[in-house]
Design a protein around this motif. Structure first.
Motif, PDB file in Angstrom:
ATOM      1  N   ARG B  32     -13.349 -19.368  -2.192  1.00 53.37           N
ATOM      2  CA  ARG B  32     -14.404 -19.545  -3.192  1.00 53.37           C
ATOM      3  C   ARG B  32     -15.551 -18.568  -2.980  1.00 53.37           C
ATOM      4  NH1 ARG B  32     -13.695 -25.312  -3.097  1.00 53.37           N
ATOM      5  NH2 ARG B  32     -15.319 -25.479  -1.555  1.00 53.37           N
ATOM      6  N   ASN B  33     -15.560 -17.905  -1.797  1.00 51.75           N
ATOM      7  CA  ASN B  33     -16.633 -16.968  -1.477  1.00 51.75           C
ATOM      8  C   ASN B  33     -16.284 -15.599  -2.063  1.00 51.75           C
ATOM      9  OD1 ASN B  33     -18.308 -15.097  -0.234  1.00 51.75           O
ATOM     10  ND2 ASN B  33     -18.498 -16.339   1.626  1.00 51.75           N
ATOM     11  N   LYS B  34     -17.006 -15.193  -3.118  1.00 50.62           N
ATOM     12  CA  LYS B  34     -16.629 -13.970  -3.852  1.00 50.62           C
ATOM     13  C   LYS B  34     -16.661 -12.738  -2.976  1.00 50.62           C
ATOM     14  CE  LYS B  34     -17.828 -15.238  -8.509  1.00 50.62           C
ATOM     15  NZ  LYS B  34     -19.095 -15.734  -9.020  1.00 50.62           N
ATOM     16  N   MET B  35     -17.733 -12.572  -2.199  1.00 49.68           N
ATOM     17  CA  MET B  35     -17.841 -11.355  -1.391  1.00 49.68           C
ATOM     18  C   MET B  35     -16.695 -11.275  -0.383  1.00 49.68           C
ATOM     19  SD  MET B  35     -20.174  -9.857  -2.757  1.00 49.68           S
ATOM     20  CE  MET B  35     -20.297  -8.394  -1.733  1.00 49.68           C
ATOM     21  N   ALA B  36     -16.341 -12.424   0.193  1.00 51.60           N
ATOM     22  CA  ALA B  36     -15.249 -12.416   1.164  1.00 51.60           C
ATOM     23  C   ALA B  36     -13.941 -12.018   0.487  1.00 51.60           C
ATOM     24  CB  ALA B  36     -15.111 -13.781   1.827  1.00 51.60           C
ATOM     25  N   VAL B  37     -13.736 -12.511  -0.734  1.00 45.54           N
ATOM     26  CA  VAL B  37     -12.495 -12.178  -1.434  1.00 45.54           C
ATOM     27  C   VAL B  37     -12.464 -10.694  -1.771  1.00 45.54           C
ATOM     28  CG1 VAL B  37     -11.180 -12.572  -3.529  1.00 45.54           C
ATOM     29  CG2 VAL B  37     -12.170 -14.497  -2.326  1.00 45.54           C
ATOM     30  N   VAL B  38     -13.597 -10.151  -2.230  1.00 44.33           N
ATOM     31  CA  VAL B  38     -13.663  -8.712  -2.512  1.00 44.33           C
ATOM     32  C   VAL B  38     -13.373  -7.932  -1.233  1.00 44.33           C
ATOM     33  CG1 VAL B  38     -15.228  -6.838  -3.131  1.00 44.33           C
ATOM     34  CG2 VAL B  38     -15.250  -8.948  -4.455  1.00 44.33           C
ATOM     35  N   GLY B  39     -14.003  -8.361  -0.121  1.00 50.99           N
ATOM     36  CA  GLY B  39     -13.780  -7.697   1.159  1.00 50.99           C
ATOM     37  C   GLY B  39     -12.315  -7.721   1.560  1.00 50.99           C
ATOM     38  N   MET B  40     -11.695  -8.903   1.398  1.00 57.32           N
ATOM     39  CA  MET B  40     -10.279  -9.002   1.787  1.00 57.32           C
ATOM     40  C   MET B  40      -9.410  -8.116   0.908  1.00 57.32           C
ATOM     41  SD  MET B  40      -9.560 -12.940   2.897  1.00 57.32           S
ATOM     42  CE  MET B  40     -10.470 -13.726   1.612  1.00 57.32           C
ATOM     43  N   SER B  41      -9.756  -8.024  -0.395  1.00 61.56           N
ATOM     44  CA  SER B  41      -8.950  -7.176  -1.276  1.00 61.56           C
ATOM     45  C   SER B  41      -9.058  -5.712  -0.859  1.00 61.56           C
ATOM     46  CB  SER B  41      -9.408  -7.310  -2.727  1.00 61.56           C
ATOM     47  OG  SER B  41      -9.731  -8.630  -3.016  1.00 61.56           O
ATOM     48  N   ILE B  42     -10.299  -5.270  -0.606  1.00 54.10           N
ATOM     49  CA  ILE B  42     -10.477  -3.854  -0.243  1.00 54.10           C
ATOM     50  C   ILE B  42      -9.770  -3.559   1.072  1.00 54.10           C
ATOM     51  CG2 ILE B  42     -12.163  -2.125   0.452  1.00 54.10           C
ATOM     52  CD1 ILE B  42     -14.119  -3.384  -1.490  1.00 54.10           C
ATOM     53  N   LEU B  43     -10.000  -4.421   2.062  1.00 53.90           N
ATOM     54  CA  LEU B  43      -9.384  -4.193   3.365  1.00 53.90           C
ATOM     55  C   LEU B  43      -7.862  -4.261   3.243  1.00 53.90           C
ATOM     56  CD1 LEU B  43     -10.257  -3.716   6.308  1.00 53.90           C
ATOM     57  CD2 LEU B  43      -9.852  -6.130   6.704  1.00 53.90           C
ATOM     58  N   GLY B  44      -7.385  -5.224   2.467  1.00 52.92           N
ATOM     59  CA  GLY B  44      -5.943  -5.355   2.270  1.00 52.92           C
ATOM     60  C   GLY B  44      -5.368  -4.100   1.646  1.00 52.92           C
ATOM     61  N   PHE B  45      -6.078  -3.541   0.664  1.00 56.91           N
ATOM     62  CA  PHE B  45      -5.614  -2.331  -0.010  1.00 56.91           C
ATOM     63  C   PHE B  45      -5.555  -1.159   0.975  1.00 56.91           C
ATOM     64  CE2 PHE B  45      -6.648   1.420  -2.723  1.00 56.91           C
ATOM     65  CZ  PHE B  45      -5.485   1.420  -3.459  1.00 56.91           C
ATOM     66  N   ILE B  46      -6.617  -1.019   1.783  1.00 60.61           N
ATOM     67  CA  ILE B  46      -6.650   0.080   2.757  1.00 60.61           C
ATOM     68  C   ILE B  46      -5.528  -0.085   3.780  1.00 60.61           C
ATOM     69  CG2 ILE B  46      -8.002   1.100   4.628  1.00 60.61           C
ATOM     70  CD1 ILE B  46     -10.508   0.552   2.981  1.00 60.61           C
ATOM     71  N   ILE B  47      -5.326  -1.316   4.244  1.00 59.65           N
ATOM     72  CA  ILE B  47      -4.264  -1.549   5.226  1.00 59.65           C
ATOM     73  C   ILE B  47      -2.909  -1.252   4.602  1.00 59.65           C
ATOM     74  CG2 ILE B  47      -3.074  -3.342   6.548  1.00 59.65           C
ATOM     75  CD1 ILE B  47      -5.776  -4.620   7.083  1.00 59.65           C
ATOM     76  N   LEU B  48      -2.723  -1.681   3.358  1.00 54.95           N
ATOM     77  CA  LEU B  48      -1.443  -1.437   2.679  1.00 54.95           C
ATOM     78  C   LEU B  48      -1.171   0.060   2.586  1.00 54.95           C
ATOM     79  CD1 LEU B  48       0.861  -2.854   0.993  1.00 54.95           C
ATOM     80  CD2 LEU B  48      -0.436  -2.119  -1.007  1.00 54.95           C
ATOM     81  N   LEU B  49      -2.186   0.824   2.130  1.00 53.97           N
ATOM     82  CA  LEU B  49      -2.019   2.274   2.016  1.00 53.97           C
ATOM     83  C   LEU B  49      -1.648   2.871   3.367  1.00 53.97           C
ATOM     84  CD1 LEU B  49      -4.883   3.629  -0.271  1.00 53.97           C
ATOM     85  CD2 LEU B  49      -2.428   3.658  -0.681  1.00 53.97           C
ATOM     86  N   SER B  50      -2.359   2.427   4.436  1.00 54.40           N
ATOM     87  CA  SER B  50      -2.094   2.993   5.754  1.00 54.40           C
ATOM     88  C   SER B  50      -0.681   2.675   6.219  1.00 54.40           C
ATOM     89  CB  SER B  50      -3.093   2.442   6.762  1.00 54.40           C
ATOM     90  OG  SER B  50      -4.392   2.636   6.318  1.00 54.40           O
ATOM     91  N   VAL B  51      -0.247   1.442   5.928  1.00 50.94           N
ATOM     92  CA  VAL B  51       1.073   1.033   6.403  1.00 50.94           C
ATOM     93  C   VAL B  51       2.161   1.851   5.708  1.00 50.94           C
ATOM     94  CG1 VAL B  51       2.744  -0.853   6.390  1.00 50.94           C
ATOM     95  CG2 VAL B  51       0.400  -1.265   7.108  1.00 50.94           C
ATOM     96  N   ILE B  52       2.000   2.078   4.397  1.00 53.55           N
ATOM     97  CA  ILE B  52       3.089   2.777   3.701  1.00 53.55           C
ATOM     98  C   ILE B  52       2.951   4.294   3.778  1.00 53.55           C
ATOM     99  CG2 ILE B  52       3.515   0.878   2.072  1.00 53.55           C
ATOM    100  CD1 ILE B  52       2.057   2.574  -0.029  1.00 53.55           C
ATOM    101  N   ALA B  53       1.892   4.800   4.438  1.00 56.27           N
ATOM    102  CA  ALA B  53       1.662   6.246   4.470  1.00 56.27           C
ATOM    103  C   ALA B  53       2.882   7.065   4.882  1.00 56.27           C
ATOM    104  CB  ALA B  53       0.479   6.555   5.376  1.00 56.27           C
ATOM    105  N   PRO B  54       3.617   6.704   5.954  1.00 51.87           N
ATOM    106  CA  PRO B  54       4.760   7.542   6.355  1.00 51.87           C
ATOM    107  C   PRO B  54       5.902   7.527   5.340  1.00 51.87           C
ATOM    108  CG  PRO B  54       4.164   5.970   8.070  1.00 51.87           C
ATOM    109  CD  PRO B  54       3.411   5.581   6.861  1.00 51.87           C
ATOM    110  N   TYR B  55       5.906   6.507   4.473  1.00 48.91           N
ATOM    111  CA  TYR B  55       7.040   6.387   3.547  1.00 48.91           C
ATOM    112  C   TYR B  55       6.722   6.953   2.178  1.00 48.91           C
ATOM    113  CZ  TYR B  55       7.851   3.141   7.292  1.00 48.91           C
ATOM    114  OH  TYR B  55       7.969   2.602   8.536  1.00 48.91           O
TER     115      TYR B  55
END
Lengths: 327, 306
Positions: B32-55
């Motif tokens: 329910r905490n908007k800022m936390a959800v935005v933070g998790m989305s951004i961090l999740g996106f960055i982590i996703l990009l980093s994970v798939i970088a070699p592929y």
């Protein structure tokens, strides 16, 4: 045959001085110094005394939460101090406690349901979830909480309700002894009455014995069958409820009773108040002889020299004063 | 006493609340905490990009034709552009900055999380033990921590590197082994205050075992500050790793972390701004997100403090 027999119980605490180079670096606080009590099944003993006289320490020592320095606590004939860890843990089912600060005695991260279930989980791990829930709801109804509050957290409740939760947690195992450590002193007067009546109803229903610790004589009078008055770790007087109020023998008891306000302005005006001077002496360095002598209006030389023993003045009334015969 | 009306609401409440555990409850509050959800989305996106970088090259060789250490001789230090597929431009050696930034993220995020996990495990165990046992054991354990505090961290890391050679896992261990000291202190302090609380005494009186008291009553109540501290530790560890890399003790060429990219890019700010800006944006957004998530976790775990 009393179910609880406390004989000459002593609890001493060592207090270290601040600097390690000071010579005698262990002072002893005699929080409880030779107290004896009996308690029958279904009976309530009120324990009164001012702050620092050892009321709470006595309650905890009886439950073996603090190890007594000396003396015995006999519970149904068993000496609690000699029990093995596992035996003691099993006995905890019968010996329960409720605390002064209702909110602080509940884990803020657990729901009401989890809090009340915990004793069941400890002692009846084989109960199914549904059975547990049923018993929790039953006890919640009994203490006046509605079962739909089962998933709420303690901070969402008022002080009186929190105390009800504490009582539910203690009562769910159907204990035989409940130590109430000033359970109502943090609540306002109307809630106090509700909680006291709840405890008395539960007592009628389950025949539980209560040790009711309080500094409020009015409250103690309402709930107790007999009353023990403590002063600086010792018993001043023990008597049946009405006997103590009508016929107090110890000057300290007399002073306490004269301090209870009467809810009638005319009577209150006429009342003779007996005022005791000064503060409670330091328990690190209690007066010799009778501990009350420094503040006692009747004190004479003998009081400084001889420790008054508890004298039986009637089958249910004992008092520790050299001059109890004098009015 | 309940009348028929409250009994009805009881049924309603059952439907709504049934089966929601404490952690699930915290999860709901976090969502329910908007800022936390935005933070998790951004961090999740960055982590996703980093994970798939070699592929990425495997997935689409047309869009991502470069690897992180491949030199594109035609495009040395060029600006970001879509035509030559160097979306973030290239560095002075003609390596694609987009892929290098994602690779840097792999290293930085991994260092941040693993080193923090190491410090968390050691710190919570050590601190809770010291606090709960108390007395002489406690003093002894905490004086040991003080001794470790007084060791100069850089010497410690340099000695490790000299003895065991450069190794990414050594960095995890070195950072974790240093960061747990704060964690142990925080957890010990919390434990000391919580074990004196009346609800712990009530649990003793109820015959709850020591293990269950630690598990149900003490550790859950220390987690609020620990969660906040974790989110402060991760960024700090990422920063320390960047600093080590800058000194030549961390990740080595051709691998890169965000710290390395930023320190390489900062002297070039006037001629090749993209070399500083893109890794810096990734680092800053990750750190921001972590802070917002930490804030959200604290609020979610501590419903009382809102």
């Amino acid at each position: 045959m009393p179910i609880l027999k406390v004989t000459d119980l002593k609890v001493y605490f060592n207090v270290r001085k601040k600097f390690f180079w000071s010579k005698n670096n262990a002072d002893t606080v005699k929080a409880v110094d030779g107290i004896s009590l009996d308690l029958n099944e279904g009976e309530t003993i009120g324990i009164v005394g001012e702050s620092g006289c050892g009321k709470s320490t006595l309650g905890r020592a009886i439950l073996n939460l603090i190890k007594p320095t000396d003396g015995q606590v006999l519970w149904m004939g068993k000496n609690l101090a000699n029990l093995e860890k596992n035996e003691m843990r099993n006995l905890r089912k019968d010996l329960q406690i409720i605390f002064q600060d209702p909110l602080a005695s509940l884990n803020p991260r657990m729901t009401v349901g989890q809090i009340i279930t915990e004793p069941l989980k400890t002692f009846f791990p084989n109960l199914s979830k549904a059975e547990r829930r049923e018993r929790v709801e039953e006890i919640m109804l009994k203490v006046g909480l509605s079962p739909h509050q089962i998933n709420r957290y303690p901070h969402e409740f008022s002080g009186g309700q929190c105390q009800r939760i504490g009582i539910a947690r203690s009562m769910i195992l159907q204990p035989k002894l409940l130590v109430c450590d000033e359970p109502v002193s943090a609540l306002d007067v109307s809630i106090q009455a509700q909680i006291l009546n709840l405890l008395m109803d539960l007592q009628k229903e389950t025949n539980i014995s209560l040790i009711f610790i309080s500094h409020d004589l009015g409250v103690v009078r309402h709930i107790s069958h007999k009353i023990a008055v403590l002063y600086l770790g010792r018993v001043a007087e023990i008597a049946e409820n009405e006997d103590l109020y009508k016929n107090p023998k110890h000057p300290y008891t007399q002073a306490l009773i004269s301090a209870v306000p009467i809810p009638d302005p005319d009577l209150e005006q006429k009342k003779q108040r007996m005022i005791i001077k000064g503060d409670l002496p330091s328990p690190l360095n209690p007066p010799s002889g009778c501990r009350f002598r420094t503040r006692c209006p009747k004190a004479q030389e003998i009081c400084a020299e001889v420790i008054p023993v508890l004298e039986q003045i009637s089958p249910t009334h004992i008092v520790a004063c050299h001059f109890w015969r004098e009015p | 006493m309940p009348n028929s009306k409250t009994l009805n609401t009881k049924r309603d409440f059952d439907v709504i609340i049934k089966g929601r555990s404490l952690w699930a409850d915290a999860g709901h509050r976090l969502m329910r905490n908007k800022m936390a959800v935005v933070g998790m989305s951004i961090l999740g996106f960055i982590i996703l990009l980093s994970v798939i970088a070699p592929y990425l090259q495997m997935i689409s060789p047309d869009l991502f034709p470069f690897t992180f250490d491949e030199v594109d001789w035609d495009n040395i230090s060029t600006d970001p552009s879509f035509e030559n597929h160097h979306y973030f431009g290239t560095d002075g050696n003609g390596r694609d900055l987009f892929i290098r930034t994602l690779y840097g993220g792999r290293i930085s995020i991994m260092v941040g999380f693993v080193a923090t996990l190491v410090s968390l495990v050691i710190g919570v165990t050590y601190g809770a033990t010291a606090g709960f046992l108390g007395g002489k054991t406690d003093s002894f354990m905490m004086r040991f921590v003080d001794v470790l505090y007084s060791l100069p961290f850089m010497f410690f890391v340099i000695i490790l590197m000299v003895f065991f050679g450069r190794n990414i896992f050594l960095i995890f261990i070195a950072l974790g082994a240093v960061e747990w000291l704060d964690m142990a202190r925080i957890v010990r302090g919390q434990t000391l205050s919580i074990k004196k609380k009346e609800f712990v005494e009530a649990a003793h009186a109820q015959g709850v075992s020591t293990y269950n008291i630690l598990k149900r009553h003490i550790i859950p109540n220390t987690l609020g500050p620990v969660a906040v501290y974790i989110t402060l530790t991760i960024p700090r560890v990422i920063m320390i790793e960047s600093f080590l890399s800058f000194l030549g003790l961390g990740v080595q060429e051709p691998m890169a972390s965000w710290g390395v990219l930023i320190s390489e890019g900062s002297p070039e700010i006037e001629t090749a701004w993209w070399r500083l800006i893109f890794p810096a944006i990734f680092l800053a957004f990750s750190l921001f997100s972590l802070n917002f998530i930490g804030d959200g976790i604290r609020d979610a775990l501590d419903p009382k403090d809102r």
